[in-house]
Design a protein around this motif. Sequence first.
Motif, short mmCIF file in Angstrom:
data_model
loop_
_atom_site.label_atom_id
_atom_site.label_comp_id
_atom_site.label_asym_id
_atom_site.label_seq_id
_atom_site.Cartn_x
_atom_site.Cartn_y
_atom_site.Cartn_z
N THR A 108 60.28 -55.68 28.27
CA THR A 108 61.41 -56.66 28.33
C THR A 108 62.34 -56.15 27.84
OG1 THR A 108 60.49 -57.03 26.00
CG2 THR A 108 59.76 -58.60 27.46
N GLY A 109 63.03 -55.06 27.74
CA GLY A 109 64.39 -54.30 27.55
C GLY A 109 64.93 -54.86 26.39
N ASN A 247 65.15 -50.69 13.52
CA ASN A 247 66.00 -51.04 14.59
C ASN A 247 65.62 -52.27 15.76
OD1 ASN A 247 68.26 -49.61 13.73
ND2 ASN A 247 67.16 -47.68 14.52
N LYS A 248 64.51 -52.79 15.18
CA LYS A 248 63.99 -53.72 16.05
C LYS A 248 63.23 -53.37 17.16
CE LYS A 248 64.91 -56.52 12.71
NZ LYS A 248 63.90 -56.97 11.60
N HIS A 249 63.01 -51.95 17.61
CA HIS A 249 62.61 -51.52 18.66
C HIS A 249 61.00 -51.45 18.51
CE1 HIS A 249 66.77 -50.57 20.04
NE2 HIS A 249 66.12 -50.20 21.04
N ILE A 250 60.17 -51.17 19.69
CA ILE A 250 58.84 -51.07 19.41
C ILE A 250 58.35 -49.46 19.15
CG2 ILE A 250 56.73 -51.62 20.24
CD1 ILE A 250 57.78 -53.88 21.75
N PRO A 251 58.01 -49.12 18.19
CA PRO A 251 57.18 -47.78 18.23
C PRO A 251 56.03 -47.73 19.10
CG PRO A 251 57.55 -48.85 16.04
CD PRO A 251 57.70 -49.75 16.90
N VAL A 252 55.75 -46.68 19.84
CA VAL A 252 54.55 -46.54 20.61
C VAL A 252 54.08 -45.13 20.29
CG1 VAL A 252 55.34 -48.13 22.34
CG2 VAL A 252 56.11 -45.67 22.55
N ALA A 267 57.15 -50.26 27.22
CA ALA A 267 57.71 -49.12 27.98
C ALA A 267 59.20 -49.70 28.26
CB ALA A 267 57.05 -49.01 29.39
N GLY A 268 60.05 -48.45 28.32
CA GLY A 268 61.42 -48.87 28.65
C GLY A 268 62.16 -48.68 27.46
N ASP A 269 63.41 -49.59 27.66
CA ASP A 269 64.42 -49.81 26.67
C ASP A 269 64.06 -50.30 25.34
OD1 ASP A 269 66.34 -48.48 28.31
OD2 ASP A 269 67.31 -50.45 29.01
N ILE A 270 62.93 -51.06 25.18
CA ILE A 270 62.50 -51.93 24.50
C ILE A 270 61.88 -50.84 23.38
CG2 ILE A 270 60.05 -52.37 24.97
CD1 ILE A 270 60.67 -55.18 23.90
N ALA A 280 62.93 -44.80 31.50
CA ALA A 280 62.16 -46.06 31.80
C ALA A 280 60.98 -45.91 32.81
CB ALA A 280 63.22 -47.30 32.12
N MET A 281 61.50 -45.37 33.85
CA MET A 281 60.42 -44.93 34.99
C MET A 281 59.21 -44.15 34.30
SD MET A 281 62.68 -43.84 38.31
CE MET A 281 63.81 -44.95 38.85
#
Length: 298
Positions: A108-109, A247-252, A267-270, A280-281
């Motif tokens: 969702t970026g 920072n409200k991003h998602i750790p993976v 995946a990606g900017d999120i 992102a790719m």
Amino acid sequence: MIYDCIIIGGGIAGLQAAIQLGRYQHNVLVLDDGKGRSSICHCYHNLLGWPDGVSGEKLRSIGQMQALRLGVQFEKQRVEAVEQTGGLFCATTSTSQQFLGKRVLLATGIKDNIPPLEGLFPCLGKSVFVCPDCDGYEILNKKALVIGSGNAGVSMALTLTYWTDALTFINHGKGEIGADFMEKLVGKGIRLVSDEISEIHADCSDFMGVTLANGDRLEFAYAFLAFGGNLPNTGLALQLGVKLDKNKHIPVDPRTKMTSVENIWAAGDITVHSEQAAIAMGDGIQAAIWIHKSLLES
């Protein structure tokens, strides 16, 4: 119908994942409202294979056609809610349609903090930029504006001194500038303008400068935006109980791209701060490989 994977977000990461999952011949649905940041970038300059640049719109269009050929399905809808029930995920859109999937990929970026100044959006990626790593090269030895707020704007201006020393920072957002930032600004010879912008001057995608609230006109061919406060689109992740970082991003998981919740990937900017299309790719294809592996095991 129960999809093998529902991808929420049809930008660069989501499309790359869709293509890879399509090549595995999985049943895949991409839900996207067409308003992601890749849809407003009119040129990516630093991608392998595109020496003259490529627009986000073209990249998305090519990616969608490639995915469609592999049987991937698309719905241009905004997802309002996602819940896990009975071992499946149910995505509900703004039109109250519901879709079921065995796996979910969140792509969702983020939402850029761009001021509502008429004339800016057609220039994005062409002559107005948001990422110094992507586009600092475009102002090599040229004069440029930094339009921003407070320390975020100063930080961008300082970063851009790697490419040019002809910089002017307009503190349009009226943010406070710390003493240490001000000292560095002066030390680098960056002009500071404290007035607000009343008008953007542009000819289609060609930025031409600004008029300030005091009536002064500044003529520049390039500008960078730096207001800080970009927002990761993590509302759906929170609904699913996915852990976020400070920072409200998602750790993976660095290897699989799975989130803290089983069978949910991101995946990606999120997930990262690099905000690069090429990354992102990579995220998208890496997540797809491990989604495929998990489906084989189920």
